[in-house]
Design a protein around this motif. Structure first.
Motif, PDB file in Angstrom:
ATOM      1  N   ARG A 142       0.832  -1.445   0.391  1.00  0.00           N
ATOM      2  CA  ARG A 142      -0.422   0.226   0.566  1.00  0.00           C
ATOM      3  C   ARG A 142       0.796   1.189   0.076  1.00  0.00           C
ATOM      4  NH1 ARG A 142      -3.930  -0.597   4.765  1.00  0.00           N
ATOM      5  NH2 ARG A 142      -1.647  -1.605   5.448  1.00  0.00           N
ATOM      6  N   PRO A 143       0.429   2.733  -0.598  1.00  0.00           N
ATOM      7  CA  PRO A 143       1.164   2.992  -0.888  1.00  0.00           C
ATOM      8  C   PRO A 143       1.976   4.212   1.246  1.00  0.00           C
ATOM      9  CG  PRO A 143      -1.282   3.780  -1.378  1.00  0.00           C
ATOM     10  CD  PRO A 143      -0.988   2.534  -0.891  1.00  0.00           C
ATOM     11  N   LEU A 144       0.859   3.319   1.870  1.00  0.00           N
ATOM     12  CA  LEU A 144       1.849   3.567   3.061  1.00  0.00           C
ATOM     13  C   LEU A 144       2.990   3.489   3.360  1.00  0.00           C
ATOM     14  CD1 LEU A 144       1.192   6.309   4.831  1.00  0.00           C
ATOM     15  CD2 LEU A 144       0.259   4.472   6.639  1.00  0.00           C
ATOM     16  N   THR A 145       2.794   1.757   3.152  1.00  0.00           N
ATOM     17  CA  THR A 145       4.194   0.391   3.145  1.00  0.00           C
ATOM     18  C   THR A 145       5.394   0.918   2.459  1.00  0.00           C
ATOM     19  OG1 THR A 145       2.183  -0.975   3.436  1.00  0.00           O
ATOM     20  CG2 THR A 145       4.493  -1.514   3.072  1.00  0.00           C
ATOM     21  N   VAL A 146       4.798   1.325   1.580  1.00  0.00           N
ATOM     22  CA  VAL A 146       5.751   1.435   0.578  1.00  0.00           C
ATOM     23  C   VAL A 146       6.601   3.094   0.565  1.00  0.00           C
ATOM     24  CG1 VAL A 146       6.331   2.789  -2.361  1.00  0.00           C
ATOM     25  CG2 VAL A 146       4.646   0.710  -2.233  1.00  0.00           C
ATOM     26  N   PHE A 147       6.010   3.891   1.137  1.00  0.00           N
ATOM     27  CA  PHE A 147       6.363   5.080   1.800  1.00  0.00           C
ATOM     28  C   PHE A 147       7.736   4.507   2.967  1.00  0.00           C
ATOM     29  CE2 PHE A 147       6.897   9.022   5.694  1.00  0.00           C
ATOM     30  CZ  PHE A 147       7.212   9.091   4.743  1.00  0.00           C
ATOM     31  N   ARG A 148       7.319   4.028   3.936  1.00  0.00           N
ATOM     32  CA  ARG A 148       7.790   3.308   4.632  1.00  0.00           C
ATOM     33  C   ARG A 148       8.636   2.801   4.797  1.00  0.00           C
ATOM     34  NH1 ARG A 148       6.967  -0.476   9.015  1.00  0.00           N
ATOM     35  NH2 ARG A 148       5.334  -1.305   7.844  1.00  0.00           N
ATOM     36  N   ARG A 149       8.747   1.633   4.081  1.00  0.00           N
ATOM     37  CA  ARG A 149       9.610   0.292   3.382  1.00  0.00           C
ATOM     38  C   ARG A 149      11.117   0.793   2.271  1.00  0.00           C
ATOM     39  NH1 ARG A 149       7.809  -4.690   5.314  1.00  0.00           N
ATOM     40  NH2 ARG A 149      10.311  -5.206   4.475  1.00  0.00           N
ATOM     41  N   VAL A 150      10.541   2.170   1.647  1.00  0.00           N
ATOM     42  CA  VAL A 150      11.307   2.452   0.510  1.00  0.00           C
ATOM     43  C   VAL A 150      11.877   3.760   0.062  1.00  0.00           C
ATOM     44  CG1 VAL A 150      12.067   2.737  -2.527  1.00  0.00           C
ATOM     45  CG2 VAL A 150      10.518  -0.015  -0.872  1.00  0.00           C
ATOM     46  N   THR A 151      10.472   4.852  -0.159  1.00  0.00           N
ATOM     47  CA  THR A 151      11.206   6.186   0.252  1.00  0.00           C
ATOM     48  C   THR A 151      11.736   6.403   1.768  1.00  0.00           C
ATOM     49  OG1 THR A 151       8.779   6.031  -0.878  1.00  0.00           O
ATOM     50  CG2 THR A 151      10.033   8.520  -0.615  1.00  0.00           C
ATOM     51  N   LEU A 152      11.248   6.134   2.499  1.00  0.00           N
ATOM     52  CA  LEU A 152      11.925   7.119   4.203  1.00  0.00           C
ATOM     53  C   LEU A 152      13.541   6.279   4.124  1.00  0.00           C
ATOM     54  CD1 LEU A 152      11.154   9.231   6.410  1.00  0.00           C
ATOM     55  CD2 LEU A 152      10.410   6.838   8.046  1.00  0.00           C
ATOM     56  N   PRO A 153      13.271   5.035   3.989  1.00  0.00           N
ATOM     57  CA  PRO A 153      14.724   4.435   4.187  1.00  0.00           C
ATOM     58  C   PRO A 153      15.476   5.359   3.278  1.00  0.00           C
ATOM     59  CG  PRO A 153      13.310   2.588   4.048  1.00  0.00           C
ATOM     60  CD  PRO A 153      12.094   3.859   3.322  1.00  0.00           C
ATOM     61  N   LEU A 154      15.231   5.015   1.896  1.00  0.00           N
ATOM     62  CA  LEU A 154      16.470   5.832   0.631  1.00  0.00           C
ATOM     63  C   LEU A 154      16.447   7.662   1.182  1.00  0.00           C
ATOM     64  CD1 LEU A 154      15.078   3.912  -2.061  1.00  0.00           C
ATOM     65  CD2 LEU A 154      17.640   3.629  -0.756  1.00  0.00           C
ATOM     66  N   SER A 155      15.637   7.914   1.870  1.00  0.00           N
ATOM     67  CA  SER A 155      16.102   9.533   1.909  1.00  0.00           C
ATOM     68  C   SER A 155      16.875   9.614   3.376  1.00  0.00           C
ATOM     69  CB  SER A 155      14.896  10.343   2.528  1.00  0.00           C
ATOM     70  OG  SER A 155      13.607   9.600   3.152  1.00  0.00           O
ATOM     71  N   MET A 156      16.778   8.928   3.660  1.00  0.00           N
ATOM     72  CA  MET A 156      17.813   8.824   5.018  1.00  0.00           C
ATOM     73  C   MET A 156      18.656  10.564   5.394  1.00  0.00           C
ATOM     74  SD  MET A 156      15.993   8.186   8.002  1.00  0.00           S
ATOM     75  CE  MET A 156      17.269   8.652   9.330  1.00  0.00           C
ATOM     76  N   PRO A 157      19.557  10.224   4.492  1.00  0.00           N
ATOM     77  CA  PRO A 157      20.781  11.270   4.125  1.00  0.00           C
ATOM     78  C   PRO A 157      20.016  12.359   4.221  1.00  0.00           C
ATOM     79  CG  PRO A 157      20.963   9.561   2.403  1.00  0.00           C
ATOM     80  CD  PRO A 157      20.022   9.432   3.145  1.00  0.00           C
TER      81      PRO A 157
END
Lengths: 260, 308
Positions: free
Chosen positions: B216-231
């Motif tokens: 789901r969009p929220l899961t994509v955000f939590r598992r993909v987008t957010l970790p990759l935007s950590m820098p």
């Protein structure tokens, strides 16, 4: 449902942009206020302050002070910072980590500490505060930002270009001015703009190192308790329009270059 | 403004030996460093040393106001901390609160610029200019504007009262909330730009892949987008937190003289009003050291070795 869901993030983002822009709109709006010397509440539209931007006492001398400090410190910080950036990216030597740390530290130090440190040094040396000490301070804190901005540009340059110049019997000096410098110019220009805007808008470090010398932010801060004259809003709004024009022009020029 | 995005973007260091210049050139490069290094040593390192020394100075018995002699007076630290720990703690609290709200407000903005506006350079450019627009006007004037916007008779207070988010007699003038709003506003661009820089490098195919795998969009955000935007998150939170702790323009213009005083105001007042240089120096040293310790711990934990 999915369509509605997709609108949630842009809605929050739009609120964020609004949050960012309302105070700017407010500042510009109140440059047209017929509010007299204090300019606190809206009293009606007038062009008085725009017709007479130096009408309030000291506002233009403060502006000139800021422009002078900004120009001199930008020039010095950009020159020193560019050399540092080229040296740091291209040089391989012992102590490079330490140099990187030394460049990074002023950015990781709150301005009030930078100001306090410089002031205690100036007090210890019994140096008089004024234009010179403000410039010294501004060059110091702009330097690190220039280095970071120019470094990013140097890192994208192919070192083979300089080597080619060396192979063609250019001295290091010639190689720098004829090859490296022109290629770095956009980065250096951007760094200089950044340094100028940092210097022009600085209050905290300036306050610690300026003594009686007045800059525009200092003028605004000091008059904040009594009410800021609309002329200050005029100057700030004019700078805003000017900066926007510079950005738009830079974009147009770079796009025209890319199209060629 | 490529400057600021470049600033926030962690640099890519070329691999070891990649195009290492010959020895003569290498020595030349070292010479390039000299003027800047001398400058930083003379006007940053030496003054910080002097600040440290000043923090131990003792006053001259029967001397004039503002007269001190070099000493090793450790009591300066215990006395200053006993007296001013609330202002110090408050500065860290306000800065932390502002960093969190800045992240919450800034993330959707950066996401829209980087992901939703992807492939539309015109729109992207306009949005980035909107983010840096505050830099083109006076910071202090904008803070004063907030004072007016949050005033008792203003629209914001009326709306909050109507929504029952503020009691009928509630106000924002001279409150901690006003200071945190002001700090959030002041440092929002410093959060959005690095977030934008790191989200821009995000491969959109990863987001599609997540959706294809029924996330789901929220899961994509939590598992993909957010970790990759950590820098970007790390860079943005540092660029917000560090200046916010030391800032005193916001708290002195939007706060109140007793309950919202931050450490910067104390340092300023000790220097200029009371001429109590040792205490001002103690507070500055404590501020600098605590920030360096906190930042080091944070960067280690958040784990982006590209930074620092």
């Amino acid at each position: 449902m999915r369509g509605a869901g997709r609108a949630v993030v842009p809605t929050f983002a739009a609120l964020g942009f609004l949050f960012l822009l309302v105070p700017i709109a407010y500042t510009v709006l109140f440059s047209f206020n017929d509010g007299g010397k204090t300019n606190l509440v809206w009293r009606g539209f007038t062009l008085d302050a725009w017709r007479n931007p130096c009408g309030a006492p000291r506002v233009c001398s403060a502006l000139v002070g800021s422009l002078q400090v900004g120009l001199v410190s930008t020039l010095l910080a950009t020159a020193l910072g560019t050399l540092l950036a080229v040296g740091l990216v291209r040089g391989r030597f012992r102590g490079r980590g330490a140099v990187n740390l030394l460049v990074f530290l002023p950015m990781a130090t709150p301005e009030v500490v930078l100001g306090a440190a410089l002031l205690s040094q100036l007090l210890a040396l019994r140096l008089p505060l004024g234009f010179g000490t403000v410039v010294v301070a501004h060059v110091m804190f702009c330097l690190s930002f220039v280095v970071v901005a120019v470094k990013a540009r140097v890192a994208t340059l192919d070192p083979a270009l300089e080597q080619a110049a060396a192979d063609l019997y250019a001295t290091p000096w010639q190689a720098f001015w004829k090859v490296t410098f022109p290629l770095l110019l956009p980065g250096i220009g951007a760094a200089a703009l950044l340094a100028f805007s940092l210097s022009f808008d600085d209050f905290i470090v300036t306050n610690f190192t300026s003594g009686g010398f007045e800059t525009f932010p200092k003028f605004v801060y000091v008059s904040a308790t009594r009410g800021i004259p609309p002329q200050a809003n005029v100057i700030s709004s004019a700078m805003f329009v000017l900066a926007l024009l510079v950005v738009v022009l830079a974009r147009v020029v770079s796009r025209a270059r890319a199209a060629r | 403004m490529s400057v600021l995005t470049a600033l926030a973007r962690p640099e890519r260091t070329p691999g070891p030996g990649a195009g290492t210049p010959p020895t003569a050139a290498r020595r030349g490069h070292r010479r390039l460093l000299l003027p800047g290094l001398v400058y930083l040593v003379a006007f940053f390192l030496v003054p910080v040393g002097t600040l440290l020394a000043t923090s131990f100075y003792a006053s001259v018995p029967g001397g004039e106001l503002g007269q001190y002699v070099p000493a090793l007076r450790w009591q300066n630290y215990t006395e200053a901390l006993a007296q001013f720990w609330p202002q110090l703690a408050r500065s860290f609290g306000f800065a932390a609160a502002a960093t969190v709200t800045t992240l919450l407000v800034g993330y959707p903005m950066a996401y829209v610029i980087a992901v939703r506006a992807r492939g539309r350079p015109g729109l992207q450019g306009v949005l980035v200019v909107l983010v840096v627009a505050p830099f083109f006007t006076s910071f202090i004037l904008r803070t004063v504007a907030w004072k007016q916007i949050l005033a008792d008779q203003g629209v914001v207070v009326a709306a909050l009262r109507w929504l029952h988010l503020l009691p009928p007699d509630g106000r924002l003038t001279a409150t901690a909330a006003a200071v945190v709003i002001g700090l959030t506003y002041a440092f929002l661009p410093f959060m959005v730009l690095p977030l934008f820089a790191s989200l821009e490098r995000l491969d959109p195919r990863l987001l599609e892949a997540g959706a294809d795998l029924y996330a789901r969009p929220l899961t994509v955000f939590r598992r993909v987008t957010l970790p990759l935007s950590m820098p970007g998150v790390v860079a943005g939170t540092l660029l917000t937190f560090i200046p916010a702790v030391g800032d005193y323009v916001t708290s002195s213009l939007l706060g109140d003289n007793r309950t919202t005083v931050m450490v910067g105001q104390v340092i300023d007042a000790r220097f200029f009003r009371v001429l109590d240089y040792p205490t001002a120096a103690v507070l500055s040293v404590v501020l600098m050291v605590s920030i360096l310790v906190l930042v080091t711990l944070y960067v280690r934990r958040a784990g982006t070795e590209e930074l620092v």
